[in-house]
Design an enzyme around this catalytic site. Sequence first.
Site, PDB file in Angstrom:
ATOM      1  CB  SER A 139       6.521   0.414 -56.360  1.00 30.74           C
ATOM      2  OG  SER A 139       6.841   1.741 -55.945  1.00 30.74           O
ATOM      3  CG  ASP A 140      12.995  -0.791 -55.238  1.00 35.66           C
ATOM      4  OD1 ASP A 140      13.206   0.209 -54.519  1.00 35.66           O
ATOM      5  OD2 ASP A 140      13.865  -1.642 -55.467  1.00 35.66           O
ATOM      6  CD1 TRP A 141      12.412   5.936 -52.878  1.00 32.44           C
ATOM      7  CD2 TRP A 141      11.346   4.041 -52.405  1.00 32.44           C
ATOM      8  NE1 TRP A 141      11.851   6.055 -51.606  1.00 32.44           N
ATOM      9  CE2 TRP A 141      11.184   4.915 -51.299  1.00 32.44           C
ATOM     10  CE3 TRP A 141      10.738   2.781 -52.343  1.00 32.44           C
ATOM     11  CZ2 TRP A 141      10.469   4.570 -50.148  1.00 32.44           C
ATOM     12  CZ3 TRP A 141      10.018   2.429 -51.197  1.00 32.44           C
ATOM     13  CH2 TRP A 141       9.900   3.322 -50.128  1.00 32.44           C
TER      14      TRP A 141
ATOM     15  N   GLY B 175       9.727   2.320 -59.200  1.00 33.36           N
ATOM     16  CA  GLY B 175       9.603   1.016 -59.843  1.00 33.36           C
ATOM     17  C   GLY B 175       8.203   0.687 -60.312  1.00 33.36           C
TER      18      GLY B 175
END
Length: 856
Positions: A233-235, A237
Site C-alpha cells: 500500500s501507499d503509506w 492507504g
Amino acid sequence: MAAQKATMLDANFDVEDVLSKIRLPDKIRMLTGLGWWHTEPVLNVGIPSMRMSDGPNGVRGTRFFNGVPSSCFPSSTGLGSSFDDELAFQVGKALADECRAKGCHILLGPTTNTQRSPLGGRGFESYSEDPHLNGTIAAAYINGLQSEGVAATIKHFVANDQEFERFSVNSVVSERALREIYLKPFQIAIKDANPWALMTAYNRLNGIHCSENVKLLQDILRKEWRYEGLIMSDWTGVYSTAESIKAGLDLEMPGPAYMRGKAVERALVGQKLFPSDIDDRVRKILELLKRAYASGIPFDGPEEGVDTPQLRALLRKAAADAIVLLKNDNDVLPISGPKKIAVIGPNAKPAFTSGGGSARLLSSYTVSPLEGITAAAKEEGATVEYTIGATSHVLLPLLDGLIKQTNGEHGALIEFWNESPSASFLSTQADLQETLPKCAWSTPTLGSLCFLADGVDDTKVNEVCWIRYSTTFVPDESGDWEFGLNIAGNGNFFFNGKMIVDLSTNPEQGESFFGLGTIDVHATVKGLEAGKTYPLEIRLSNAEFIGRGAPFTCRGGVRAGGIKYVEEEEGIRNAVKLAKESDVAILVIGLNHDWESEGFDRKDMKLPGLMNRLMSEVLEANPDTIVVHQSGTPTEMPWVDNAKTLLQAFYGGNELGNGLADVLFGRVNPSGKLSLTFPKRLQDSPSYPSFGEKGEEYGQVLYNEGIFVGYRGFEIKDLKPMFPFGYGLSYTTFDYSDLQVGQPTAGGSFSASCTVKNTGKRSGAEVVQIYISDVVSSLPRPAKELKGYAKVLLTPGESKMVKVDLDRHALSYYDNRQSRWVAEAGEFVVYAAASSDDLRLSTKISLLKTFTWTGL
C-alpha cells in the site's frame, strides 16, 4: 530498530518450506510494516527485516531528522524530457549504489502516473503525459536499479493524478482511457522491466479503493499481466482488512497495523479470511526477501552516503540533459565573451533541487544557478552581479548555510529535556542567560528544518519533552531581514536576545509537519550586518501537541526561514537597473517545492507574486535577457512572445547550477524535448475543468477527456499550445531523410528507420520521435500517438541511420466492447518527427489482417 539475530536463513532458502514453519500470529504480523521503513522480522525462523526508502529521485534513508545526506537527481519530468533510456538506466544504477550504502533493499520509485493536469501537486514526480514515454523511461530506470539487486517499487497504481482529497476521491475513468492512458505506462514497465514491487494508489477507481480493487490487483495485474511481484500500500492507504487481503494487497505500510493485526485475527474467526489467504500474501513477502538475500545488501546495516567523482559527473550530466531550450531567437546562447553578467530572480540564489513531499530529501551538496553561473563566468573572465528582483516563496527559505554553532561548525544544536528546565523556559519573558540544568540528550543538526518523528534517542528522551534549538545566524547581505517560524508544538523564536515570534500562546494550527504544526509567523529584524554573528534560539515543548492525536510518534518540529527584506518596487527597480547595465542578463524564475508538492494541488497555472511584472520590465530593459524557467510542470507565461531566449530547467538535483551553466555557456549542447505539453492557459488543458477541488462532483472526478490527454487533446481540438509535446531546440540543426518502414508481420512487429544529419556547426544530440496515425478506425483515435523514439549524437556534418523497433502495441487500441486489444487491418501513417508539431518525414504501411489479444 533493534539489531537482528545473527543466524538467518540461507540465501537459497525454499519459500514454501519457510512459509510452513512460520506460526500464524507471525504471518499476520508480517502483513504490516515495522514502523515507517521496514518489514517485520520473524527471528525464530531466521527471517530478517527488509529496509525501504523513499525515492524516486533520491534515497532519503530511514530518518526524516538528521538523516544521512543523499544525491538528488533531476525531477522525473526533467529526466523524461531527456528522452534518454540509457541516462535513466544509469540514474537507476546510481540510486542502487546509494541504496546499498544505506542498507536499503526496496526503493519506493519510480512514480509512473500519467500527467493529466498541469496543476497536479505530484506532477513533477512522473515522467510524462504520454504513456509510451512514461513507461519506457520508467522501465529503463527500473532495469538500472534492479541490475544492482535493489527492488524498484512502481507507483501509484493507478489514476492517482490529484492530491485534493487523495484518500477518498473517486477517479471515474472509462475502460478504454484506463487501458490506453493510465494503465499503459505500468503495463510497459512490467513487460520491459518486471519491477519487483508495486505500490497501490490512495484513491478510488470507479468506486473502489485501489488497495482493495479486485479488478486491478487480481484480474488485470496478477491474471492478465502475470505480475508476480510484491504489492504494498501507499503509506496509510489501506481502508479494509479482508477486502484488501482477498484482493491481493500483500503488505500494509507503515506499521503499526491500522487495518490488519487484530482485525485479521477477527476476520479469520469470522471466516471472512482463511489461513490460505494469509499464506498467499506472506509468500510474496518471502519471494522478495529471497531477492534481498541475493543482492548482498546487509540487513539492519549502517546508513552511509556516496560521493565519488563519477557520481558527481552523472548528476551534472543529468541536470544538463534535463534542460530544454525553448527559444533562442537571436542566438544569444551560448554565452561567449561578456564582461559583466547580471543574474536576477528568486530561483537563482537558492538551489531548488526537487519538488516537495516524499520526493524531497537532504542533498549531500547543492549547486545553485547563481553558484554555477558564477563559477563558469569566472573561467570566461567575466564578473557576476546578483539581485533578487521579486520573491516567489510561500515559506521563507531555510537558514541552512547561514547558521553556525558556537563552536564554529555549520548548523545548530538541539537539546532535549524530559521536564521543563525552568519556570520561564517557554515564557515570552524567558531569560536567555539563565543557567539551565543538564539536558537528557542533545545532537547537532545541519539545517533549520527538523521534523522530530525519528532520529531522537528513545532511551533518553521521553515522548513528552522540552526542546531548545540554538545557533548563531550570519547574514550574507546587510539590511533588514524577515524571519519566519512554524513548529509542531508550543514555543517561541528569540533573535539576538529578543523574542520575535510568539507561538506559545494559543498557536494557530496550520498545514506544516503533515498537518501537525502551526501556521508560519513572520517577523522583521532591522539593520543586520553581513558577516556579523547573531544568536538565534527557538524553544518549544510538545506537551500539548501530544494530545492532538498524532498518527505516529513525534516529538515536534521546527522550521525556521529567513530572507533579506526588499521592498517590492525597490526589488524590481534594482533588477531593471542591473539588466540595463550588464552585457548579459540571466533571469531565473519559476516555482519551487512550496508550490509543487505532495499533499496539495496548485490552484492555477500562474507564476507567484510579482514574477510576471518582473519578467516584463526586465525584458523591456534588456530584450536579449536569457530567461530560465524552473518548474516541474507548466506555468502560464504571458510575456513569452517578448522573450527571445527561454530555457525550461525543471528541478535539476544536486548539480542543477552546474548543469544549467554548462548549457548557458555552450559546454553542453541542449538536447531535451518537452515530456509535457505547455498550454497557453489552464483552460486549454484537456482535463479542464474536471480536476481537483473545483472539478469534483460529490467526491468524484470525471476523466471527461477520455483518451485525449496531453497533446492528443490539443490535436483533436486543433488547439495551439504554447510549446508542444516533444519540442526542444539545439545550438545546431538537423536534417531528416530516407524514412524506411518495414511491412508489419502477422504479429504486428515492424521497424522504422531514417537518416539524421547534423547540418550545423556544433556537435549535438537529436531525439527522433516516431508517431503512428490510424487512417481509418472503427473507434475514434488520436490524430497520432508517440510509439517510439531514439536519441543520436552527431558531430557537425555527420549522418547516422536511426532505427526504432515497434510491436503490435504501436498499431492497437483497446476495444472495451470486446475487452481486448485490437490491431485493425488497414492503412497507418508513420511519422519521423522532431516534435509532435514538427513532422519531418512520413510514409504509409498496411496491416493486412485484424488480430486481437489480451495481456502484455
